[in-house]
Scaffold this motif. Structure first.
Motif, PDB file in Angstrom:
ATOM      1  N   THR A   1       0.810  -1.218   0.000  1.00 21.62           N
ATOM      2  CA  THR A   1       0.000   0.000   0.000  1.00 21.62           C
ATOM      3  C   THR A   1       0.837   1.258   0.000  1.00 21.62           C
ATOM      4  O   THR A   1       0.378   2.293  -0.482  1.00 21.62           O
ATOM      5  CB  THR A   1      -0.937   0.035   1.212  1.00 21.62           C
ATOM      6  N   ALA A   2       2.051   1.219   0.542  1.00 27.26           N
ATOM      7  CA  ALA A   2       2.900   2.406   0.564  1.00 27.26           C
ATOM      8  C   ALA A   2       4.352   1.967   0.559  1.00 27.26           C
ATOM      9  O   ALA A   2       4.701   0.896   1.054  1.00 27.26           O
ATOM     10  CB  ALA A   2       2.616   3.250   1.792  1.00 27.26           C
TER      11      ALA A   2
ATOM     12  N   GLU B   1      -3.952 -10.276   5.322  1.00 26.85           N
ATOM     13  CA  GLU B   1      -5.350 -10.528   5.624  1.00 26.85           C
ATOM     14  C   GLU B   1      -5.892  -9.686   6.782  1.00 26.85           C
ATOM     15  O   GLU B   1      -6.847  -8.954   6.604  1.00 26.85           O
ATOM     16  CB  GLU B   1      -5.559 -12.009   5.912  1.00 26.85           C
ATOM     17  N   ASN B   2      -5.335  -9.764   7.974  1.00 23.73           N
ATOM     18  CA  ASN B   2      -5.897  -9.065   9.126  1.00 23.73           C
ATOM     19  C   ASN B   2      -4.943  -8.058   9.735  1.00 23.73           C
ATOM     20  O   ASN B   2      -5.127  -7.655  10.883  1.00 23.73           O
ATOM     21  CB  ASN B   2      -6.321 -10.070  10.203  1.00 23.73           C
ATOM     22  N   ALA B   3      -3.922  -7.661   9.023  1.00 20.99           N
ATOM     23  CA  ALA B   3      -2.960  -6.720   9.582  1.00 20.99           C
ATOM     24  C   ALA B   3      -2.236  -5.993   8.477  1.00 20.99           C
ATOM     25  O   ALA B   3      -2.276  -6.382   7.312  1.00 20.99           O
ATOM     26  CB  ALA B   3      -1.949  -7.463  10.464  1.00 20.99           C
ATOM     27  N   ARG B   4      -1.590  -4.921   8.864  1.00 23.29           N
ATOM     28  CA  ARG B   4      -0.696  -4.200   7.963  1.00 23.29           C
ATOM     29  C   ARG B   4       0.694  -4.286   8.572  1.00 23.29           C
ATOM     30  O   ARG B   4       0.895  -3.976   9.739  1.00 23.29           O
ATOM     31  CB  ARG B   4      -1.116  -2.748   7.817  1.00 23.29           C
TER      32      ARG B   4
ATOM     33  N   PRO C   1      -2.848  -1.997  12.834  1.00 21.04           N
ATOM     34  CA  PRO C   1      -4.166  -2.623  12.684  1.00 21.04           C
ATOM     35  C   PRO C   1      -4.622  -2.546  11.231  1.00 21.04           C
ATOM     36  O   PRO C   1      -4.136  -1.711  10.468  1.00 21.04           O
ATOM     37  CB  PRO C   1      -5.071  -1.774  13.594  1.00 21.04           C
ATOM     38  N   PRO C   2      -5.556  -3.421  10.830  1.00 19.73           N
ATOM     39  CA  PRO C   2      -6.002  -3.400   9.432  1.00 19.73           C
ATOM     40  C   PRO C   2      -6.666  -2.077   9.090  1.00 19.73           C
ATOM     41  O   PRO C   2      -7.308  -1.447   9.931  1.00 19.73           O
ATOM     42  CB  PRO C   2      -6.993  -4.561   9.345  1.00 19.73           C
ATOM     43  N   SER C   3      -6.496  -1.647   7.861  1.00 22.25           N
ATOM     44  CA  SER C   3      -7.067  -0.368   7.444  1.00 22.25           C
ATOM     45  C   SER C   3      -8.557  -0.530   7.177  1.00 22.25           C
ATOM     46  O   SER C   3      -9.016  -1.550   6.701  1.00 22.25           O
ATOM     47  CB  SER C   3      -6.363   0.149   6.196  1.00 22.25           C
ATOM     48  N   VAL C   4      -9.291   0.529   7.484  1.00 23.75           N
ATOM     49  CA  VAL C   4     -10.722   0.556   7.246  1.00 23.75           C
ATOM     50  C   VAL C   4     -10.968   1.469   6.059  1.00 23.75           C
ATOM     51  O   VAL C   4     -10.499   2.604   6.047  1.00 23.75           O
ATOM     52  CB  VAL C   4     -11.466   1.089   8.495  1.00 23.75           C
TER      53      VAL C   4
END
Length: 133
Positions: free
Chosen positions: A59-60, A76-79, A96-99
């Motif tokens: 993502t970055a 899946e559930n984390a960054r 935490p996962p992004s919303v």
């Protein structure tokens, strides 16, 4: 005897230019054929899909040195925040996962949609922006 000596023996005289043209044409046909087969294979799915990257998304990314980067990868559930060098990858932090933000909120907590609901709202927004500038 004069008749036999004056007879012309037909010889196949081919110049180097004609053989060069033939070879070049053959090579061009082969290259076009290879490109056509590659396009066909890609078009109809004979090439492998990116199966190993399923569930991963970068993502970055930011470069921090000549050959070093810090990368944020969505799993899946984390960054994951990773440090990447030419020789190794180091886990730096877990976020935490992004919303996905589909709506923005005002200070009072009421949601404001990003898209105007009607042409009238869009026109009002444009006129307000032009008045402030």
């Amino acid at each position: 005897m004069a008749n036999q000596t004056s007879a012309v023996v037909a010889q196949d005289v081919s110049s180097p230019a004609t053989s060069l043209v033939q070879v070049s044409a053959a090579l061009c046909v082969i290259i076009v054929l290879i490109l056509g087969i590659a396009w066909f294979a890609k078009r109809f799915g004979f090439t492998p899909r990116h199966g190993s990257a399923r569930g991963l998304k970068v993502t970055a990314s930011v470069t921090v040195g000549q050959r070093e980067k810090v990368v944020i990868v969505d799993v899946e559930n984390a960054r994951l925040v990773l440090g990447v060098t030419p020789t190794q990858i180091t886990h730096l932090h877990t976020l935490p996962p992004s919303v996905p933000d589909e709506e923005e909120t005002h200070g009072d907590g009421s949601p404001e949609s990003r898209q105007p609901h009607s042409f009238q709202d869009a026109l009002k927004t444009i006129l307000k922006r032009q008045g402030k500038q």
